[in-house]
Motif scaffolding. Structure first.
Motif, mmCIF file in Angstrom:
data_model
loop_
_atom_site.group_PDB
_atom_site.id
_atom_site.type_symbol
_atom_site.label_atom_id
_atom_site.label_comp_id
_atom_site.label_asym_id
_atom_site.label_seq_id
_atom_site.Cartn_x
_atom_site.Cartn_y
_atom_site.Cartn_z
ATOM 1 N N ASN A 6 -8.920 5.603 1.988
ATOM 2 C CA ASN A 6 -10.290 4.825 2.984
ATOM 3 C C ASN A 6 -10.571 3.665 2.730
ATOM 4 O O ASN A 6 -10.426 3.061 3.748
ATOM 5 N N HIS A 7 -9.962 3.256 1.546
ATOM 6 C CA HIS A 7 -9.296 1.685 1.600
ATOM 7 C C HIS A 7 -8.634 0.518 2.534
ATOM 8 O O HIS A 7 -8.780 -0.190 3.234
ATOM 9 N N ILE A 8 -7.720 1.515 1.816
ATOM 10 C CA ILE A 8 -6.588 1.222 2.594
ATOM 11 C C ILE A 8 -6.651 1.322 4.543
ATOM 12 O O ILE A 8 -5.998 0.223 4.682
ATOM 13 N N ILE A 9 -7.390 2.207 4.288
ATOM 14 C CA ILE A 9 -7.159 2.093 5.988
ATOM 15 C C ILE A 9 -8.204 1.603 6.953
ATOM 16 O O ILE A 9 -8.519 0.850 7.738
ATOM 17 N N ARG A 10 -9.388 1.155 5.427
ATOM 18 C CA ARG A 10 -10.411 0.514 6.595
ATOM 19 C C ARG A 10 -9.773 -0.767 6.390
ATOM 20 O O ARG A 10 -10.195 -2.244 7.121
ATOM 21 N N GLU A 11 -8.442 -1.638 5.254
ATOM 22 C CA GLU A 11 -7.939 -3.132 5.978
ATOM 23 C C GLU A 11 -7.400 -3.067 6.354
ATOM 24 O O GLU A 11 -6.796 -4.396 7.463
ATOM 25 N N SER A 12 -6.349 -2.025 7.143
ATOM 26 C CA SER A 12 -5.702 -1.914 8.204
ATOM 27 C C SER A 12 -6.280 -2.292 9.009
ATOM 28 O O SER A 12 -5.603 -3.089 10.271
ATOM 29 N N HIS A 61 0.654 -0.913 -0.224
ATOM 30 C CA HIS A 61 0.532 -0.177 0.034
ATOM 31 C C HIS A 61 0.809 1.100 -0.127
ATOM 32 O O HIS A 61 0.279 2.253 -0.834
ATOM 33 N N THR A 62 1.593 1.143 0.274
ATOM 34 C CA THR A 62 3.592 2.859 0.594
ATOM 35 C C THR A 62 3.271 2.778 -0.896
ATOM 36 O O THR A 62 3.643 3.536 -1.180
ATOM 37 N N VAL A 63 3.754 1.559 -1.676
ATOM 38 C CA VAL A 63 3.669 2.033 -3.220
ATOM 39 C C VAL A 63 2.970 2.754 -4.189
ATOM 40 O O VAL A 63 2.779 3.466 -4.429
ATOM 41 N N VAL A 64 1.476 1.462 -3.270
ATOM 42 C CA VAL A 64 0.176 2.182 -4.602
ATOM 43 C C VAL A 64 -0.097 3.714 -3.870
ATOM 44 O O VAL A 64 -0.234 4.126 -5.567
ATOM 45 N N ILE A 65 0.076 3.874 -2.948
ATOM 46 C CA ILE A 65 -0.109 5.629 -2.595
ATOM 47 C C ILE A 65 0.506 6.343 -3.276
ATOM 48 O O ILE A 65 1.005 7.555 -3.889
ATOM 49 N N ARG A 66 1.907 6.240 -3.280
ATOM 50 C CA ARG A 66 2.926 6.663 -4.006
ATOM 51 C C ARG A 66 2.852 6.554 -5.249
ATOM 52 O O ARG A 66 3.224 8.134 -6.173
ATOM 53 N N GLU A 67 2.641 5.774 -5.897
ATOM 54 C CA GLU A 67 2.161 5.677 -7.354
ATOM 55 C C GLU A 67 0.776 6.539 -7.888
ATOM 56 O O GLU A 67 0.835 7.473 -9.350
ATOM 57 N N LEU A 68 0.300 5.788 -7.105
ATOM 58 C CA LEU A 68 -1.625 6.908 -6.732
ATOM 59 C C LEU A 68 -1.244 8.254 -7.411
ATOM 60 O O LEU A 68 -2.026 8.942 -8.327
ATOM 61 N N VAL A 69 -0.434 9.665 -6.210
ATOM 62 C CA VAL A 69 -0.229 10.512 -6.116
ATOM 63 C C VAL A 69 0.993 10.766 -6.135
ATOM 64 O O VAL A 69 1.886 11.280 -5.304
ATOM 65 N N LYS A 70 0.664 10.898 -7.961
ATOM 66 C CA LYS A 70 2.658 11.054 -8.103
ATOM 67 C C LYS A 70 2.930 12.438 -7.864
ATOM 68 O O LYS A 70 4.179 13.004 -8.084
ATOM 69 N N GLU A 71 2.536 13.965 -7.018
ATOM 70 C CA GLU A 71 2.243 15.137 -6.827
ATOM 71 C C GLU A 71 2.138 15.066 -5.709
ATOM 72 O O GLU A 71 2.623 16.066 -5.028
ATOM 73 N N LEU A 72 2.242 13.735 -4.981
ATOM 74 C CA LEU A 72 3.051 13.727 -3.264
ATOM 75 C C LEU A 72 3.975 14.727 -2.771
ATOM 76 O O LEU A 72 4.672 14.303 -3.195
ATOM 77 N N GLU A 73 3.407 15.268 -2.171
ATOM 78 C CA GLU A 73 4.520 15.929 -0.962
ATOM 79 C C GLU A 73 5.690 15.440 -0.335
ATOM 80 O O GLU A 73 5.515 14.113 -0.281
ATOM 81 N N PRO A 74 6.534 15.877 -0.447
ATOM 82 C CA PRO A 74 8.377 14.940 -0.411
ATOM 83 C C PRO A 74 7.938 14.183 0.863
ATOM 84 O O PRO A 74 8.414 13.222 1.566
ATOM 85 N N ALA A 93 -2.352 18.576 0.053
ATOM 86 C CA ALA A 93 -3.073 19.229 -1.186
ATOM 87 C C ALA A 93 -2.941 18.264 -2.631
ATOM 88 O O ALA A 93 -3.725 18.943 -2.941
ATOM 89 N N ALA A 94 -1.710 17.536 -2.830
ATOM 90 C CA ALA A 94 -1.805 16.541 -3.860
ATOM 91 C C ALA A 94 -3.577 15.837 -3.773
ATOM 92 O O ALA A 94 -3.526 15.297 -4.711
ATOM 93 N N VAL A 95 -3.581 14.790 -2.036
ATOM 94 C CA VAL A 95 -4.315 14.139 -1.982
ATOM 95 C C VAL A 95 -5.886 15.437 -2.251
ATOM 96 O O VAL A 95 -7.102 14.694 -2.689
ATOM 97 N N SER A 96 -6.364 16.287 -1.934
ATOM 98 C CA SER A 96 -7.521 16.705 -1.440
ATOM 99 C C SER A 96 -7.776 17.130 -3.095
ATOM 100 O O SER A 96 -8.981 17.580 -2.752
ATOM 101 N N SER A 97 -6.931 17.225 -3.848
ATOM 102 C CA SER A 97 -7.635 17.194 -5.577
ATOM 103 C C SER A 97 -7.427 16.110 -5.916
ATOM 104 O O SER A 97 -7.633 16.044 -6.938
ATOM 105 N N ASN A 98 -7.511 14.861 -5.645
ATOM 106 C CA ASN A 98 -7.485 13.918 -6.486
ATOM 107 C C ASN A 98 -8.476 12.952 -5.521
ATOM 108 O O ASN A 98 -8.090 12.254 -4.287
ATOM 109 N N ALA A 99 -9.890 12.951 -6.514
ATOM 110 C CA ALA A 99 -10.529 12.405 -6.011
ATOM 111 C C ALA A 99 -10.411 10.348 -5.199
ATOM 112 O O ALA A 99 -11.217 9.422 -3.988
ATOM 113 N N THR A 100 -10.002 10.826 -6.848
ATOM 114 C CA THR A 100 -9.464 8.186 -6.260
ATOM 115 C C THR A 100 -8.530 8.141 -5.429
ATOM 116 O O THR A 100 -8.714 7.273 -4.293
#
Length: 146
Positions: free
Chosen positions: A121-127, A27-40, A108-115
């Motif tokens: 939310n799915h990752i959180i529920r799984e954990s 899931h750490t990889v999924v988040i990084r790949e999904l949100v390309k503009e994620l803050e450093p 901010a990158a997530v706030s503008s990315n509905a997916t």
């Protein structure tokens, strides 16, 4: 997870921990790949989590191998070590959930990315599913020791 595994219970909970630690690591990889503009700072945190979760995953595999080798003779000490590892996995998952919540609310990158919000939310529920299993096992074991 059902709690009628009897002598197989240490192996069953380790099997769950092995699966969920691997999931969280991915899931750490999924988040990084999904949100390309994620803050450093979040990218760096997720990379550290990937390493930490991978280490825990390997530790769980080691315990699975030990329990399998012990056959039906899981000693009290080994069982206690398994419970300590499950407790560690629980705390680790709770901390990982907090990071995911933080990313969801502060990025901010997530706030503008509905997916990304849906995926987080799915990752959180799984954990949270794993934390529920771990808490139930640890609570039921505490009641048996009283």
């Amino acid at each position: 997870m059902q709690f009628y595994y009897g002598d197989q219970m240490p192996l069953r909970i380790l099997d769950e921990a092995e699966f969920w630690k691997h999931q969280e690591e991915e899931h750490t990889v999924v988040i990084r790949e999904l949100v390309k503009e994620l803050e450093p700072e979040f990218v760096d945190a997720l990379k550290k989590w990937e390493t930490a979760l991978g280490e825990t995953h390997h530790q769980v595999i080691g315990y699975i191998e030990t329990v399998i080798r012990s056959g039906s003779n899981v000693t009290y000490d080994l069982y206690q070590h398994v419970l300590q590892l499950v407790s560690y996995c629980l705390q680790q998952s709770l901390s990982f959930i907090r990071l995911c919540e933080q990313i969801k609310t502060e990025s901010a990158a997530v706030s503008s990315n509905a997916t990304a919000k849906v995926v987080l939310n799915h990752i959180i529920r799984e954990s949270e599913y794993f934390t529920g299993i771990a808490q139930a096992l640890l609570y039921s074991n505490q009641r048996r020791e009283i």
